[in-house]
Enzyme design. Structure first.
Site, PDB file in Angstrom:
ATOM      1  N   THR A   1       0.800  -1.227   0.000  1.00 14.25           N
ATOM      2  CA  THR A   1       0.000   0.000   0.000  1.00 14.25           C
ATOM      3  C   THR A   1       0.834   1.278   0.000  1.00 14.25           C
ATOM      4  O   THR A   1       1.939   1.307   0.564  1.00 14.25           O
ATOM      5  CB  THR A   1      -0.924   0.021   1.244  1.00 14.25           C
ATOM      6  OG1 THR A   1      -1.402   1.361   1.462  1.00 14.25           O
ATOM      7  CG2 THR A   1      -0.186  -0.381   2.512  1.00 14.25           C
TER       8      THR A   1
ATOM      9  N   GLU B   1       0.245   3.642   1.811  1.00 11.87           N
ATOM     10  CA  GLU B   1       0.342   4.067   3.216  1.00 11.87           C
ATOM     11  C   GLU B   1       1.747   3.782   3.764  1.00 11.87           C
ATOM     12  O   GLU B   1       2.181   4.413   4.728  1.00 11.87           O
ATOM     13  CB  GLU B   1      -0.746   3.344   4.021  1.00 11.87           C
ATOM     14  CG  GLU B   1      -0.888   3.743   5.472  1.00 11.87           C
ATOM     15  CD  GLU B   1      -1.480   5.127   5.751  1.00 11.87           C
ATOM     16  OE1 GLU B   1      -2.089   5.723   4.836  1.00 11.87           O
ATOM     17  OE2 GLU B   1      -1.317   5.599   6.882  1.00 11.87           O
TER      18      GLU B   1
ATOM     19  N   TYR C   1      -0.995   0.411  10.750  1.00  8.28           N
ATOM     20  CA  TYR C   1      -1.332  -0.267   9.487  1.00  8.28           C
ATOM     21  C   TYR C   1      -0.153  -0.191   8.510  1.00  8.28           C
ATOM     22  O   TYR C   1       0.259  -1.203   7.937  1.00  8.28           O
ATOM     23  CB  TYR C   1      -2.582   0.390   8.877  1.00  8.28           C
ATOM     24  CG  TYR C   1      -2.908  -0.060   7.463  1.00  8.28           C
ATOM     25  CD1 TYR C   1      -3.576  -1.257   7.227  1.00  8.28           C
ATOM     26  CD2 TYR C   1      -2.555   0.731   6.364  1.00  8.28           C
ATOM     27  CE1 TYR C   1      -3.875  -1.667   5.928  1.00  8.28           C
ATOM     28  CE2 TYR C   1      -2.854   0.326   5.069  1.00  8.28           C
ATOM     29  CZ  TYR C   1      -3.518  -0.870   4.854  1.00  8.28           C
ATOM     30  OH  TYR C   1      -3.810  -1.276   3.568  1.00  8.28           O
TER      31      TYR C   1
ATOM     32  N   LYS D   1       2.084  -3.335   7.149  1.00  7.59           N
ATOM     33  CA  LYS D   1       2.144  -3.635   5.707  1.00  7.59           C
ATOM     34  C   LYS D   1       3.584  -3.573   5.203  1.00  7.59           C
ATOM     35  O   LYS D   1       3.975  -4.344   4.330  1.00  7.59           O
ATOM     36  CB  LYS D   1       1.266  -2.651   4.930  1.00  7.59           C
ATOM     37  CG  LYS D   1      -0.224  -2.966   4.997  1.00  7.59           C
ATOM     38  CD  LYS D   1      -0.584  -4.111   4.046  1.00  7.59           C
ATOM     39  CE  LYS D   1      -2.084  -4.353   3.989  1.00  7.59           C
ATOM     40  NZ  LYS D   1      -2.459  -5.395   3.020  1.00  7.59           N
TER      41      LYS D   1
HETATM   42  P1  NAP Z   1     -11.544  -4.571   2.445  1.00  7.69           P
HETATM   43  O1  NAP Z   1     -12.726  -4.252   1.599  1.00  7.69           O
HETATM   44  O2  NAP Z   1     -11.471  -4.021   3.826  1.00  7.69           O
HETATM   45  O3  NAP Z   1     -11.434  -6.170   2.532  1.00  7.69           O
HETATM   46  C1  NAP Z   1     -10.567  -6.798   3.427  1.00  7.69           C
HETATM   47  C2  NAP Z   1     -10.873  -8.290   3.430  1.00  7.69           C
HETATM   48  O4  NAP Z   1      -9.970  -8.949   4.325  1.00  7.69           O
HETATM   49  C3  NAP Z   1     -12.292  -8.653   3.886  1.00  7.69           C
HETATM   50  O5  NAP Z   1     -12.786  -9.660   3.048  1.00  7.69           O
HETATM   51  C4  NAP Z   1     -12.063  -9.196   5.285  1.00  7.69           C
HETATM   52  O6  NAP Z   1     -13.029 -10.110   5.700  1.00  7.69           O
HETATM   53  C5  NAP Z   1     -10.726  -9.904   5.074  1.00  7.69           C
HETATM   54  N1  NAP Z   1     -10.041 -10.248   6.319  1.00  7.69           N
HETATM   55  C6  NAP Z   1      -9.716  -9.417   7.332  1.00  7.69           C
HETATM   56  N2  NAP Z   1      -9.094 -10.109   8.308  1.00  7.69           N
HETATM   57  C7  NAP Z   1      -9.026 -11.400   7.912  1.00  7.69           C
HETATM   58  C8  NAP Z   1      -8.502 -12.588   8.489  1.00  7.69           C
HETATM   59  N3  NAP Z   1      -7.922 -12.591   9.695  1.00  7.69           N
HETATM   60  N4  NAP Z   1      -8.592 -13.749   7.783  1.00  7.69           N
HETATM   61  C9  NAP Z   1      -9.186 -13.764   6.573  1.00  7.69           C
HETATM   62  N5  NAP Z   1      -9.719 -12.665   5.972  1.00  7.69           N
HETATM   63  C10 NAP Z   1      -9.634 -11.499   6.643  1.00  7.69           C
HETATM   64  O7  NAP Z   1     -10.204  -4.155   1.698  1.00  7.69           O
HETATM   65  P2  NAP Z   1      -9.946  -3.790   0.149  1.00  7.69           P
HETATM   66  O8  NAP Z   1     -10.162  -2.349  -0.037  1.00  7.69           O
HETATM   67  O9  NAP Z   1     -10.649  -4.775  -0.695  1.00  7.69           O
HETATM   68  O10 NAP Z   1      -8.363  -4.002   0.073  1.00  7.69           O
HETATM   69  C11 NAP Z   1      -7.804  -5.270  -0.299  1.00  7.69           C
HETATM   70  C12 NAP Z   1      -6.368  -5.330   0.155  1.00  7.69           C
HETATM   71  O11 NAP Z   1      -5.624  -4.278  -0.451  1.00  7.69           O
HETATM   72  C13 NAP Z   1      -6.142  -5.148   1.655  1.00  7.69           C
HETATM   73  O12 NAP Z   1      -5.039  -5.941   2.022  1.00  7.69           O
HETATM   74  C14 NAP Z   1      -5.794  -3.670   1.803  1.00  7.69           C
HETATM   75  O13 NAP Z   1      -5.022  -3.476   2.972  1.00  7.69           O
HETATM   76  C15 NAP Z   1      -5.007  -3.453   0.539  1.00  7.69           C
HETATM   77  N6  NAP Z   1      -5.027  -2.097  -0.029  1.00  7.69           N
HETATM   78  C16 NAP Z   1      -6.206  -1.466  -0.277  1.00  7.69           C
HETATM   79  C17 NAP Z   1      -6.201  -0.223  -0.876  1.00  7.69           C
HETATM   80  C18 NAP Z   1      -7.475   0.504  -1.192  1.00  7.69           C
HETATM   81  O14 NAP Z   1      -7.415   1.723  -1.425  1.00  7.69           O
HETATM   82  N7  NAP Z   1      -8.603  -0.163  -1.252  1.00  7.69           N
HETATM   83  C19 NAP Z   1      -4.976   0.391  -1.221  1.00  7.69           C
HETATM   84  C20 NAP Z   1      -3.799  -0.295  -0.960  1.00  7.69           C
HETATM   85  C21 NAP Z   1      -3.824  -1.548  -0.382  1.00  7.69           C
HETATM   86  P3  NAP Z   1     -14.327  -9.665   6.574  1.00  7.69           P
HETATM   87  O15 NAP Z   1     -15.383  -9.309   5.550  1.00  7.69           O
HETATM   88  O16 NAP Z   1     -14.639 -10.898   7.337  1.00  7.69           O
HETATM   89  O17 NAP Z   1     -13.941  -8.500   7.421  1.00  7.69           O
HETATM   90  O1  G4F Z   2     -10.573   6.808   3.206  1.00  2.00           O
HETATM   91  P1  G4F Z   2      -9.510   6.704   4.221  1.00  2.00           P
HETATM   92  O2  G4F Z   2      -9.847   6.054   5.511  1.00  2.00           O
HETATM   93  O3  G4F Z   2      -8.285   5.980   3.495  1.00  2.00           O
HETATM   94  P2  G4F Z   2      -6.727   5.868   3.861  1.00  2.00           P
HETATM   95  O4  G4F Z   2      -6.471   6.155   5.276  1.00  2.00           O
HETATM   96  O5  G4F Z   2      -5.982   6.673   2.856  1.00  2.00           O
HETATM   97  O6  G4F Z   2      -6.475   4.309   3.642  1.00  2.00           O
HETATM   98  C1  G4F Z   2      -6.942   3.648   2.477  1.00  2.00           C
HETATM   99  O7  G4F Z   2      -5.969   3.758   1.472  1.00  2.00           O
HETATM  100  C2  G4F Z   2      -4.711   3.101   1.752  1.00  2.00           C
HETATM  101  C3  G4F Z   2      -3.800   3.359   0.550  1.00  2.00           C
HETATM  102  O8  G4F Z   2      -3.141   4.585   0.736  1.00  2.00           O
HETATM  103  C4  G4F Z   2      -4.989   1.633   1.941  1.00  2.00           C
HETATM  104  F1  G4F Z   2      -3.833   0.948   2.146  1.00  2.00           F
HETATM  105  C5  G4F Z   2      -5.925   1.444   3.130  1.00  2.00           C
HETATM  106  O9  G4F Z   2      -6.224   0.042   3.254  1.00  2.00           O
HETATM  107  C6  G4F Z   2      -7.223   2.190   2.853  1.00  2.00           C
HETATM  108  O10 G4F Z   2      -7.877   1.561   1.785  1.00  2.00           O
HETATM  109  O11 G4F Z   2      -8.932   8.148   4.567  1.00  2.00           O
HETATM  110  C7  G4F Z   2      -8.474   9.023   3.538  1.00  2.00           C
HETATM  111  C8  G4F Z   2      -8.206  10.387   4.149  1.00  2.00           C
HETATM  112  C9  G4F Z   2      -7.341  10.332   5.407  1.00  2.00           C
HETATM  113  O12 G4F Z   2      -6.402  11.375   5.352  1.00  2.00           O
HETATM  114  C10 G4F Z   2      -8.316  10.589   6.547  1.00  2.00           C
HETATM  115  O13 G4F Z   2      -7.725  11.219   7.689  1.00  2.00           O
HETATM  116  O14 G4F Z   2      -9.443  10.947   4.559  1.00  2.00           O
HETATM  117  C11 G4F Z   2      -9.289  11.515   5.853  1.00  2.00           C
HETATM  118  N1  G4F Z   2     -10.614  11.577   6.491  1.00  2.00           N
HETATM  119  C12 G4F Z   2     -11.264  12.727   6.817  1.00  2.00           C
HETATM  120  N2  G4F Z   2     -12.434  12.433   7.419  1.00  2.00           N
HETATM  121  C13 G4F Z   2     -11.374  10.534   6.851  1.00  2.00           C
HETATM  122  C14 G4F Z   2     -12.522  11.076   7.435  1.00  2.00           C
HETATM  123  N3  G4F Z   2     -11.193   9.199   6.732  1.00  2.00           N
HETATM  124  C15 G4F Z   2     -12.181   8.389   7.193  1.00  2.00           C
HETATM  125  N4  G4F Z   2     -12.028   7.043   7.050  1.00  2.00           N
HETATM  126  N5  G4F Z   2     -13.314   8.878   7.786  1.00  2.00           N
HETATM  127  C16 G4F Z   2     -13.543  10.218   7.938  1.00  2.00           C
HETATM  128  O15 G4F Z   2     -14.556  10.627   8.469  1.00  2.00           O
END
Ligand code: NAP
Ligand code: G4F
Length: 326
Positions: free
Chosen positions: A127, A129, A157, A161
Site C-alpha cells: 500500500t 500508506e 497499518y 504492511k
Molecule cells: P476490504 O474491503 O477491507 O477487505 C478486506 C478483506 O480482508 C475482507 O474480506 C475481510 O473479511 C478480510 N479479512 C480481514 N481479516 C481477515 C482474516 N484474519 N482472515 C481472513 N480474511 C480477513 O479491503 P480492500 O479495499 O478490498 O483491500 C484489499 C487489500 O488491499 C487489503 O489488504 C488492503 O489493505 C489493501 N489495499 C487497499 C487499498 C485501497 O485503497 N482499497 C490500497 C492499498 C492496499 P471480513 O469481511 O470478514 O472483514
Molecule cells: O478513506 P480513508 O480512511 O483511506 P486511507 O487512510 O488513505 O487508507 C486507504 O488507502 C490506503 C492506501 O493509501 C490503503 F492501504 C488502506 O487500506 C485504505 O484503503 O482516509 C483518507 C483520508 C485520510 O487522510 C483521513 O484522515 O481521509 C481523511 N478523512 C477525513 N475524514 C477521513 C474522514 N477518513 C475516514 N475514514 N473517515 C472520515 O470521516
C-alpha cells in the site's frame, strides 16, 4: 486459455470481489477464502455463488495450520492475498490485531507456499500508506512516490504492511519464490467499505436525498479535509494485480493514477454533482483526526505503464460519478 487455479483471500471485501469476477471471466477456478462470520457478509459476491468455478472456503489468515492446509490441498497456480485489517484509523485502536493479520498472516502464507506449493505465484497487497510522510521531488517541484521512494509509515497499518512487504522480498530472494507486491494507492468503487472517506461521503448524500432532504437529517461528520490522496477505481487496480502475476519475473509495482486531490475536493465535487453545498451539511469532528496522518500521496505509475502496459481507465470525476450512480 488453459484453466488455472487461484486462491483469493479477502473475497468479502472490495478488491476480492472484483478480482474474483475478473479471474472467473478468464477461465480460472477461484478458491474463494473468507473467515467465519456470524452474519452474512457475502453481499459483494452474491452474484458469483452459483458459479461452479467459485469455491467458497473458510480460512483465517491468522491460523497457520488452516493456511497451510488450504495451500497444500489446492496447490494453486496463483495466490492473491487481499485479506487485511485494512482501515488505517482502526489500526491505531487495534495495533496488535492489525499486526497479527497484516504481517504474521502474510508470513503464514509465505511459509505455506515455501513448504507445500513452491511453484505458486504470490501477489501481496502492499500500500501507498507505507510511504507515510515521505515523497520524492521532481526538478519542477512536483511531489510523488514511486518504487524508489523511501518508506516512512505513519500508522500501525502502514508499519504492519511494510513489514509484510519486506518479508515478501526476503522470501523472493532467499527462497526463490515468485512473490511480488503491488504498492497500490487508494482505490474506490461502489463496493468500497462505508467507513472509508469516499464512500462515507457518497453514502451520506444518498441517504440524505432518500430522506427527502429532511431538515432533521444528521450532519455529515468528517475529520481531516486537507489530506491529499491519489484515488483510482478498484476495477482498474485488480487488473494490475493479475498482470503482475503473468510476468516472467516477480517485481513490485506502484499502481496509481498520477493525480492527487484533497478530501475537500472529493467532497466539493460529490456535493456539487447533486446540487448540494457541503458548507450546509458538514461538521468537522476532532475525534476523526488520526494521531498521525499521511498528508500527501501522489503515485508515479511510470514503471507499471512501461513494464506491464497497465493504465487506469477511470478518471477522478468518473469514479465519483460511478459511486454516486450505483
Ligand atoms: P476490504 O474491503 O477491507 O477487505 C478486506 C478483506 O480482508 C475482507 O474480506 C475481510 O473479511 C478480510 N479479512 C480481514 N481479516 C481477515 C482474516 N484474519 N482472515 C481472513 N480474511 C480477513 O479491503 P480492500 O479495499 O478490498 O483491500 C484489499 C487489500 O488491499 C487489503 O489488504 C488492503 O489493505 C489493501 N489495499 C487497499 C487499498 C485501497 O485503497 N482499497 C490500497 C492499498 C492496499 P471480513 O469481511 O470478514 O472483514
Ligand atoms: O478513506 P480513508 O480512511 O483511506 P486511507 O487512510 O488513505 O487508507 C486507504 O488507502 C490506503 C492506501 O493509501 C490503503 F492501504 C488502506 O487500506 C485504505 O484503503 O482516509 C483518507 C483520508 C485520510 O487522510 C483521513 O484522515 O481521509 C481523511 N478523512 C477525513 N475524514 C477521513 C474522514 N477518513 C475516514 N475514514 N473517515 C472520515 O470521516
Amino acid at each position: 486459455m488453459t484453466k488455472k487455479t487461484a486462491i483469493v483471500t479477502g473475497i468479502t471485501g472490495q478488491d476480492g470481489s472484483y478480482l474474483s469476477e475478473l479471474l472467473l471471466q478468464s477461465n480460472y477456478t477461484v478458491i474463494a477464502c473468507r473467515r467465519r462470520s456470524s452474519t452474512n457478509n457475502l453481499e459483494r459476491v452474491t452474484h458469483l455463488l452459483d458459479d461452479p468455478n467459485f469455491i467458497l472456503t473458510e480460512f483465517d489468515l491468522t491460523d497457520p495450520s488452516g493456511v497451510y492446509q488450504t495451500i497444500q490441498k489446492y496447490q494453486p497456480d496463483e495466490f492473491y492475498n487481499l485479506a487485511a485489517q485494512s482501515h488505517v484509523g482502526t489500526s491505531f485502536k487495534q495495533p496488535s490485531t492489525t499486526f497479527e493479520i497484516n504481517t504474521v498472516g502474510v508470513t503464514n502464507i509465505l511459509e505455506g507456499i515455501r513448504h507445500y506449493s513452491p511453484h505458486t505465484k504470490l501477489y501481496q497487497a502492499s500500500t501507498s500508506e507505507m510511504f507515510g510522510r515521505n515523497y520524492s521531488t521532481e526538478t519542477d517541484g512536483k511531489r510523488y512516490q514511486n518504487e524508489k521512494t523511501e518508506m516512512l509509515p505513519q500508522s500501525p497499518y502502514g508499519i504492519a504492511k511494510l513489514a509484510a512487504h519486506n518479508m515478501v522480498e526476503i522470501y523472493r530472494s532467499g527462497y526463490n519464490l515468485f512473490a511480488c507486491c503491488g504498492i497500490l494507492f487508494n482505490h474506490e468503487s461502489p463496493r468500497r467499505g462505508e467507513n472509508f472517506v469516499t464512500q462515507k461521503i457518497v453514502k451520506w448524500i444518498k441517504d440524505y436525498i432518500a430522506s427527502g432532504k429532511s431538515p432533521d437529517f444528521p450532519k455529515l461528520k468528517l475529520g481531516n479535509l486537507a489530506a491529499h490522496r491519489d484515488w483510482g477505481h478498484a476495477k482498474d487496480y485488480v487488473r494490475a494485480m493479475w498482470m503482475m502475476l503473468q510476468q516472467e519475473t516477480p517485481k513490485d509495482y506502484v499502481i496509481a493514477t498520477g493525480e492527487t486531490h484533497s478530501v475537500q475536493e472529493f467532497l466539493d465535487l460529490a456535493f456539487k454533482s447533486v446540487q448540494l453545498n457541503p458548507e450546509d451539511h458538514v461538521e468537522i469532528d476532532p475525534d476523526l483526526f488520526r494521531p498521525a496522518e499521511v498528508e500527501y500521496l501522489c503515485g508515479d505509475p511510470t514503471f507499471a505503464n512501461n513494464d506491464l502496459g497497465w493504465n487506469p481507465q477511470v478518471s477522478f470525476k468518473g469514479l465519483i460519478q460511478d459511486m454516486l450512480e450505483s
